[in-house]
Design an enzyme around this catalytic site. Structure first.
Site, PDB file in Angstrom:
ATOM      1  CE  LYS A  48      -3.297  -1.285  -0.690  1.00 41.10           C
ATOM      2  NZ  LYS A  48      -3.473  -1.860  -1.991  1.00 41.10           N
ATOM      3  N   GLY A  50       2.271   2.536  -2.882  1.00 42.98           N
ATOM      4  CA  GLY A  50       2.514   3.013  -4.301  1.00 42.98           C
ATOM      5  C   GLY A  50       3.252   2.096  -5.032  1.00 42.98           C
ATOM      6  CB  THR A  51       3.474  -1.494  -5.169  1.00 37.90           C
ATOM      7  OG1 THR A  51       3.281  -1.571  -3.807  1.00 37.90           O
ATOM      8  CG2 THR A  51       4.426  -2.486  -5.610  1.00 37.90           C
ATOM      9  CB  THR A  52      -0.271  -0.106  -8.526  1.00 37.35           C
ATOM     10  OG1 THR A  52      -0.517  -1.353  -7.342  1.00 37.35           O
ATOM     11  CG2 THR A  52      -1.105  -0.762  -9.690  1.00 37.35           C
ATOM     12  CG  HIS A 108       4.407  -6.130  -1.090  1.00 34.82           C
ATOM     13  ND1 HIS A 108       4.649  -4.882  -1.479  1.00 34.82           N
ATOM     14  CD2 HIS A 108       3.332  -6.595  -1.680  1.00 34.82           C
ATOM     15  CE1 HIS A 108       3.661  -4.539  -2.483  1.00 34.82           C
ATOM     16  NE2 HIS A 108       2.639  -5.662  -2.388  1.00 34.82           N
ATOM     17  CB  SER A 138      -3.752   2.594   1.904  1.00 34.06           C
ATOM     18  OG  SER A 138      -4.025   1.744   0.591  1.00 34.06           O
TER      19      SER A 138
HETATM   20  P1  A3P Z   1      -5.117   4.634  -1.193  1.00 34.02           P
HETATM   21  O1  A3P Z   1      -5.703   3.384  -0.460  1.00 34.02           O
HETATM   22  O2  A3P Z   1      -4.636   5.496   0.020  1.00 34.02           O
HETATM   23  O3  A3P Z   1      -5.831   5.202  -2.188  1.00 34.02           O
HETATM   24  P2  A3P Z   1      -0.120  -0.426  -3.792  1.00 34.02           P
HETATM   25  O4  A3P Z   1      -0.014  -0.162  -5.211  1.00 34.02           O
HETATM   26  O5  A3P Z   1       1.253  -0.360  -2.983  1.00 34.02           O
HETATM   27  O6  A3P Z   1      -0.990  -1.371  -3.357  1.00 34.02           O
HETATM   28  O7  A3P Z   1      -0.489   1.046  -3.205  1.00 34.02           O
HETATM   29  C1  A3P Z   1      -1.926   1.373  -3.321  1.00 34.02           C
HETATM   30  C2  A3P Z   1      -2.217   2.890  -2.955  1.00 34.02           C
HETATM   31  O8  A3P Z   1      -1.534   3.464  -3.883  1.00 34.02           O
HETATM   32  C3  A3P Z   1      -3.688   2.976  -2.947  1.00 34.02           C
HETATM   33  O9  A3P Z   1      -3.880   4.141  -1.926  1.00 34.02           O
HETATM   34  C4  A3P Z   1      -3.849   3.462  -4.275  1.00 34.02           C
HETATM   35  O10 A3P Z   1      -5.050   4.519  -4.216  1.00 34.02           O
HETATM   36  C5  A3P Z   1      -2.510   4.455  -4.539  1.00 34.02           C
HETATM   37  N1  A3P Z   1      -2.338   4.554  -5.906  1.00 34.02           N
HETATM   38  C6  A3P Z   1      -2.538   3.761  -7.017  1.00 34.02           C
HETATM   39  N2  A3P Z   1      -2.125   4.551  -8.209  1.00 34.02           N
HETATM   40  C7  A3P Z   1      -1.904   5.897  -7.468  1.00 34.02           C
HETATM   41  C8  A3P Z   1      -1.346   7.084  -8.432  1.00 34.02           C
HETATM   42  N3  A3P Z   1      -1.126   7.079  -9.915  1.00 34.02           N
HETATM   43  N4  A3P Z   1      -1.269   8.120  -7.664  1.00 34.02           N
HETATM   44  C9  A3P Z   1      -1.442   8.193  -6.327  1.00 34.02           C
HETATM   45  N5  A3P Z   1      -1.793   7.157  -5.682  1.00 34.02           N
HETATM   46  C10 A3P Z   1      -1.864   5.990  -6.350  1.00 34.02           C
END
Ligand code: A3P
Length: 293
Positions: A48, A50-52, A108, A138
């Site tokens: 959670k 910002g991996t994606t 992770h 998150s």
């Molecule tokens: P929130 O739940 O706070 O919205 P991961 O990819 O590590 O699982 O993290 C997911 C978090 O990154 C989620 O946070 C998601 O909304 C946020 N996220 C995904 N894409 C994003 C983007 N382009 N800009 C900002 N936040 C992003």
């Protein structure tokens, strides 16, 4: 059919010192023996953080901002998840073995559990950290929608589990500090979600410099637009909506939930915040790692 009862709402198992999904622990021998390639790039995060987002940015950089190529497949296939192991679907290791070089590898894992081959092959790693309060919020919503997790209980219960390191991947504090200790190594770039939110252009330039890549300003602008929260939220190859509804229920909470810094203020009570701060100070004492909350 996918052996659902093996994965849905199961208690966590243990991998060395971290709690982890049972099926991931089962697949660990293959992960630990993983054969890295010298041009692999590892994207490492605590969940959670910002991996994606970082994955989409890197895939776009790897394809010189060609957005059609970025839509070729779902993000979880374009950037395979190293330690992922779920019955009935190819494991992260199996996916990676079939991926042509240069590969992007998502993990992770805390630094001490990263398979040895990545260091032996001198692979580069980009780590992204996010402040603990936004991560725990998150993660709470993610626990609800991603059914590989046990039921998170109330926010209060989940906060305690997070502070105790009793969530998947263990202690956030140990994770961010462990990678931070290596931040001066040439092979590691340590980034922050909050910096990426504030000034994505500057952070993407850091990434390009780290990769030794040059990209035109126009391409950088296209990549930044493509990887904005609004664009990724509506992009089926980035927003996880193509994933089996058995595993992720976006009606409970969308994967692309809010994408902001500071949402924790909407979810912590004053008392919870005080408890969290006090515990935070103890956990982070003696570290020069600072977060913008
Ligand atoms: P929130 O739940 O706070 O919205 P991961 O990819 O590590 O699982 O993290 C997911 C978090 O990154 C989620 O946070 C998601 O909304 C946020 N996220 C995904 N894409 C994003 C983007 N382009 N800009 C900002 N936040 C992003």
């Amino acid at each position: 059919s996918m052996g659902n009862d093996e994965i849905i709402r199961q208690d966590l198992d243990r991998l060395h010192d971290i709690p982890l999904y049972k099926t991931f622990v089962k697949g660990w021998p293959q992960v630990n023996a993983f054969q890295a390639r010298h041009d692999d790039l590892v994207i490492a995060t605590y969940p959670k953080s910002g991996t994606t987002w970082l994955s989409e940015i890197l895939d776009a950089i790897y394809h010189d901002g060609n957005l059609e190529k970025c839509r070729r497949d779902a993000i979880y296939n374009r950037v395979p998840f190293l330690e992922m192991n779920i019955p009935g679907v190819p494991s992260g290791v199996e996916q990676l073995e079939k991926t042509p070089s240069p590969r992007l590898v998502k993990t992770h894992l805390p630094i001490h559990l990263l398979p040895a081959s990545f260091r032996e092959k001198d692979c580069k790693v980009i780590y992204m950290a996010r402040n603990a309060k936004d991560v725990v919020v998150s993660y709470y919503f993610f626990y609800q929608m991603a059914k590989i997790h046990p039921d998170p209980g109330t926010m209060s219960e989940f906060l305690q589990a997070f502070m105790d390191g009793k969530v998947a991947y263990g202690s956030w504090y140990e994770h961010v500090k462990g990678w931070w200790e290596k931040r001066h190594e040439k092979w590691l770039l340590y980034l922050f979600y909050e910096d990426m939110k504030k000034n994505p252009q500057r952070e993407v330039q850091k990434i390009l410099k780290f990769l030794g890549k040059e990209v035109s300003e126009e391409t950088v602008a296209r990549i930044l637009h493509h990887t904005s929260f609004q664009e990724m939220k509506k992009n089926p190859s980035a927003n996880y909506e193509t994933m089996s509804a058995v595993l992720m229920d976006h009606n409970l909470s969308p994967f692309m939930r809010k994408g902001i810094s500071g949402d924790w203020v909407n979810h912590f009570t004053v008392a919870q915040n005080e408890r969290f701060d006090q515990h935070y100070q103890q956990q982070m004492a003696g570290s020069d790692l600072c977060f913008q909350m």
